[in-house]
Design an enzyme around this catalytic site. Structure first.
Site, PDB file in Angstrom:
ATOM      1  N   ARG A  82       8.699 -33.205  10.152  1.00  0.00           N
ATOM      2  CA  ARG A  82       7.587 -32.937  11.073  1.00  0.00           C
ATOM      3  C   ARG A  82       6.887 -31.619  10.731  1.00  0.00           C
ATOM      4  NH1 ARG A  82      12.182 -31.188  13.402  1.00  0.00           N
ATOM      5  NH2 ARG A  82      12.163 -29.347  14.734  1.00  0.00           N
ATOM      6  N   HIS A  83       7.617 -30.709  10.102  1.00  0.00           N
ATOM      7  CA  HIS A  83       7.023 -29.416   9.752  1.00  0.00           C
ATOM      8  C   HIS A  83       6.019 -29.542   8.617  1.00  0.00           C
ATOM      9  CE1 HIS A  83       9.795 -27.606  12.495  1.00  0.00           C
ATOM     10  NE2 HIS A  83      10.822 -28.118  11.839  1.00  0.00           N
TER      11      HIS A  83
ATOM     12  N   ASP B 164       0.864  -1.181   0.000  1.00  0.00           N
ATOM     13  CA  ASP B 164       0.000   0.000   0.000  1.00  0.00           C
ATOM     14  C   ASP B 164       0.907   1.240   0.000  1.00  0.00           C
ATOM     15  OD1 ASP B 164       0.871   0.286   2.621  1.00  0.00           O
ATOM     16  OD2 ASP B 164      -1.124   0.182   3.519  1.00  0.00           O
ATOM     17  N   HIS B 165       0.300   2.409   0.184  1.00  0.00           N
ATOM     18  CA  HIS B 165       1.082   3.646   0.156  1.00  0.00           C
ATOM     19  C   HIS B 165       2.145   3.683   1.255  1.00  0.00           C
ATOM     20  CE1 HIS B 165      -2.402   4.033   2.740  1.00  0.00           C
ATOM     21  NE2 HIS B 165      -1.758   4.953   3.430  1.00  0.00           N
TER      22      HIS B 165
ATOM     23  N   CYS C 280       3.080  -3.138   4.081  1.00  0.00           N
ATOM     24  CA  CYS C 280       2.167  -2.052   4.448  1.00  0.00           C
ATOM     25  C   CYS C 280       2.842  -1.284   5.585  1.00  0.00           C
ATOM     26  CB  CYS C 280       0.766  -2.577   4.809  1.00  0.00           C
ATOM     27  SG  CYS C 280       0.639  -3.516   6.344  1.00  0.00           S
ATOM     28  N   GLY C 281       2.101  -0.501   6.327  1.00  0.00           N
ATOM     29  CA  GLY C 281       2.738   0.290   7.378  1.00  0.00           C
ATOM     30  C   GLY C 281       3.341  -0.566   8.469  1.00  0.00           C
ATOM     31  N   THR C 282       2.567  -1.555   8.912  1.00  0.00           N
ATOM     32  CA  THR C 282       3.028  -2.441   9.981  1.00  0.00           C
ATOM     33  C   THR C 282       3.408  -3.831   9.497  1.00  0.00           C
ATOM     34  OG1 THR C 282       0.774  -3.213  10.337  1.00  0.00           O
ATOM     35  CG2 THR C 282       1.507  -1.312  11.667  1.00  0.00           C
TER      36      THR C 282
ATOM     37  N   HIS D  97      10.336 -23.744   8.850  1.00  0.00           N
ATOM     38  CA  HIS D  97       9.269 -24.397   9.616  1.00  0.00           C
ATOM     39  C   HIS D  97       7.873 -24.203   9.023  1.00  0.00           C
ATOM     40  CE1 HIS D  97      11.696 -24.636  13.660  1.00  0.00           C
ATOM     41  NE2 HIS D  97      12.384 -25.042  12.618  1.00  0.00           N
TER      42      HIS D  97
ATOM     43  N   ILE E 189       1.193  -5.947   9.330  1.00  0.00           N
ATOM     44  CA  ILE E 189       0.182  -6.780   9.993  1.00  0.00           C
ATOM     45  C   ILE E 189      -1.092  -6.870   9.156  1.00  0.00           C
ATOM     46  CG2 ILE E 189      -1.279  -7.027  12.039  1.00  0.00           C
ATOM     47  CD1 ILE E 189       0.975  -5.577  13.626  1.00  0.00           C
ATOM     48  N   GLY E 190      -1.622  -5.722   8.766  1.00  0.00           N
ATOM     49  CA  GLY E 190      -2.887  -5.744   8.020  1.00  0.00           C
ATOM     50  C   GLY E 190      -2.778  -6.524   6.723  1.00  0.00           C
TER      51      GLY E 190
HETATM   52  C1  RB5 Z   1      -2.145   2.633   6.413  1.00  0.00           C
HETATM   53  O1  RB5 Z   1      -2.232   3.861   7.047  1.00  0.00           O
HETATM   54  C2  RB5 Z   1      -1.904   1.523   7.434  1.00  0.00           C
HETATM   55  O2  RB5 Z   1      -3.026   1.364   8.245  1.00  0.00           O
HETATM   56  C3  RB5 Z   1      -1.550   0.241   6.751  1.00  0.00           C
HETATM   57  O3  RB5 Z   1      -0.429   0.438   5.961  1.00  0.00           O
HETATM   58  C4  RB5 Z   1      -1.180  -0.935   7.635  1.00  0.00           C
HETATM   59  O4  RB5 Z   1      -0.228  -0.578   8.581  1.00  0.00           O
HETATM   60  C5  RB5 Z   1      -2.278  -1.694   8.213  1.00  0.00           C
HETATM   61  O5  RB5 Z   1      -2.092  -2.737   8.844  1.00  0.00           O
END
Ligand code: RB5
Length: 148
Positions: free
Chosen positions: A136-137, A11-12, A69-71, A102, A73-74
């Protein structure tokens, strides 16, 4: 280093790191399938780029992928909703190695706002060089595909 295409998307918030990692992939000899986004200024939705990655892997256009992405995570949550995707958010070399050995991860995810670019570059290289250990993995990875 194998030369099969590697898909990459962000993403951005991940655009800058995606650009750096794309350059590295090309320098390592990989064909790079860049699924966007194509600038860091226009706000976009990370699930759309995770979906593009899932399609590229499903169609065989790429065997492995990189998502930012930023984190991290998303975009990893979104990617892992697709049953053929095993996406791992990685923050260090050990995680990059172990998620291949693994988990047989086929997508590595980074947080562009979380990780230094040199660490991410190191992680990506390790991810690409490291084989799945099987054994096993394999049994455990197969259980990841069970739904419902
Ligand atoms: C975008 O602002 C941010 O929410 C996205 O990049 C990400 O970190 C979400 O998990």
């Amino acid at each position: 280093m194998p030369s099969e295409p590697v898909a990459i998307a962000s993403d951005h918030a991940g655009f800058e790191l995606k650009s750096t990692l794309s350059q590295d992939l090309r320098a390592l000899g990989f064909d790079v399938l860049d699924l966007g986004t194509h600038n860091g200024t226009e706000s976009v939705d990370y699930p759309d780029f995770a979906a593009a990655m899932a399609s590229a892997l499903a169609s065989g256009k790429a065997a492995r992928g990189v998502l930012v992405c930023g984190t991290g995570i998303g975009i990893s949550i979104a990617a892992n909703r697709h049953p053929h995707v095993r996406a791992a958010v990685v923050h260090d070399a050990l995680g990059a190695r172990l998620t291949r050995q693994h988990n047989d991860a086929n997508v590595i995810c980074f947080g562009g706002r979380m990780i230094g670019s040199e660490v991410a570059r190191d992680c990506l290289r390790i991810f690409l060089e490291t084989e799945f250990e099987g054994g096993r993995h394999l049994r455990r990875v197969q259980k990841l595909s069970v739904t419902g």
